[in-house]
Motif scaffolding. Structure first.
Motif: not given
Length: 447
Positions: A36, A155, A176, A223, A225-226, A354, A357-359
């Motif tokens: 991150y 987060d 999330g 949150n 996701v990319s 991406g 994620t923080s999840d």
């Protein structure tokens, strides 16, 4: 096979009870837990008018170089990257609050790094770390465990802000939050079953579920996701920030700027010291309450600050997220080497990050917090002169969102309680010096 045997011998796999596979998993897990910073650091420093694209490259490079030095020279499973608290201090206190240009501030980071190198060469840092009582080292490890668990809970939005009570539990209608809870449960199942790398496998399954939810359009609001269309991306140029620290050294010419340099020095010293002690304790590296190869570990950290400032980023530090790699099986410096390689590769494959994620990383931080809190059992809780400063060290880290502040409270109270108890002869003289330093700097930390 010969190459693997040479690696195993150099990094002492047999002595540490680890394997090539475990070290790889540990290195990958550490990288995923702290990836991150590649995106957060450019945003934070961008608020100080720094070029965010160049900062992305500087962040990845400084992390790769610093972590590689730590792994090969000190043989510690510890990753180094620009510190979150330090980058916030750099931007919001120095550049925005004090209205100091980022070019001058980065020069201050360079000077702090050089001072770090000097006091490390003369073993002053190592001497201080070895003088810290064992109970306070254990309290530091437990406090960092609570701190990173709190970060994971934040987060993932399991814990959110509340104007009346400061914090409260988040909404279970948030996909999330449910994704993080899934990750925690899966990781716990792996670990309770004694599966090596359970933290890593938990993150993988959580990431896969996150991608599925994103494809279904379920987890794309809070949150997102990319999912990248292009796997490979070009590396942004360092030109806007590279070497600026050297060309602006002459700007450090006032008392306020000297205070800034000393604060970088002070906060970085105890952030790294606390993290190294905690992770060494978790990995079973501590011997007779001392860090083996402490000089090399501290030199790796010090030189990384200098390199990072030249590249164009705020002070680097040892990352508490390294503990997630240790929890996954990493025990040697080879784990750090793997993390460093991944930071280099991240410059080319940054769109893929991406997906993490923080999840996805939050469950690892929460579980690692549990593991690090295990050092609580070895603190002498029946002796109030130890229990009180130990508790303050532990509690103040998550409550003030600062490792250094937690250490400061504990180190100020410890000499007082020991003297009152009549155990003055047990105090290392260095603890008196630290007492005075923390008394002076506590008001600075409170700003």
């Amino acid at each position: 096979m010969k190459n693997q045997n040479a690696i195993a011998r150099y990094f002492q796999f047999d002595e540490l009870g680890t394997t090539f596979g475990r070290e790889v998993i540990g290195g990958v897990t550490t990288f995923l837990a702290m990836a991150y910073i590649l995106f957060v650091n450019p945003v934070v420093l961008g608020a100080a008018n720094m070029d965010t694209h160049a900062v992305f490259t500087a962040t990845a490079l400084s992390a790769a170089i610093g972590t590689l030095i730590m792994g090969i020279l000190a043989k510690y499973p510890v990753a180094i990257a620009p510190g979150m608290g330090l980058n916030a201090f750099f931007t919001y206190t120095v550049c925005i609050g004090m209205k100091i240009p980022w070019e001058t501030a980065i020069a201050g980071v360079f000077i702090a790094g050089v001072i770090f190198v000097i006091i490390t060469i003369f073993k002053i840092r190592e001497m201080i770390i070895n003088a810290i009582p064992e109970d306070l080292k254990r309290a530091t490890a437990a406090g960092i465990g609570l701190f990173i668990a709190f970060i994971g809970l934040q987060d993932s939005k399991i814990v959110v802000k509340n104007p009346d009570t400061l914090v409260q539990i988040g909404s279970f209608h948030n996909p999330g939050v449910l994704l993080t809870l899934f990750g925690v449960i899966v990781t716990v199942l792996f670990m309770v079953r004694g599966i090596q790398g359970g933290v890593f496998y938990g993150m993988v399954l959580t990431a896969i579920l996150g991608v599925i939810l994103a494809l279904l359009g379920i987890n794309d609001k809070v949150n997102p996701v990319s999912i990248p269309s292009n796997v490979v991306s070009s590396i942004p140029s360092l030109k806007p920030i590279f070497g600026v620290a050297i060309t602006h050294l002459g700007d450090i010419n006032s008392f306020n700027l000297i205070v800034v340099v000393l604060t970088f020095l002070f906060v970085g010293f105890f952030d790294t010291a606390g993290t190294l002690m905690a992770i060494a304790n978790q990995a079973g590296i501590l011997k007779d309450n001392k860090l083996p190869r402490a000089g090399r570990a501290l030199f790796s950290d010090s030189i990384s600050i200098v390199i990072g400032s030249i590249l164009g980023t705020s002070p680097t530090t040892a990352y508490v997220e390294s503990s997630s790699g240790v929890a996954s099986g990493g025990r040697s410096g080879f784990s750090a080497v793997i993390t460093a390689i991944l930071f280099l590769l991240a410059m080319f494959f940054s769109p893929l990050l991406g997906v993490v994620t923080s999840d996805v990383t939050a469950p690892a931080l929460i579980i690692v917090g549990v593991l690090m809190a295990s050092s609580l059992k070895d603190i002498a809780w029946s002796r109030l002169e130890i229990a009180i400063p130990a508790f303050l060290t532990i509690a103040m880290m998550p409550f003030t969102y600062s490792i250094t502040t937690g250490i400061a409270f504990g180190f100020v109270v410890y000499p007082i309680t020991m003297i009152v108890r009549g155990r003055i002869k047990e105090l290392n003289p260095i603890m008196y010096i630290l007492f005075i330093i923390f008394i002076i700097f506590l008001p600075v930390l409170a700003k």
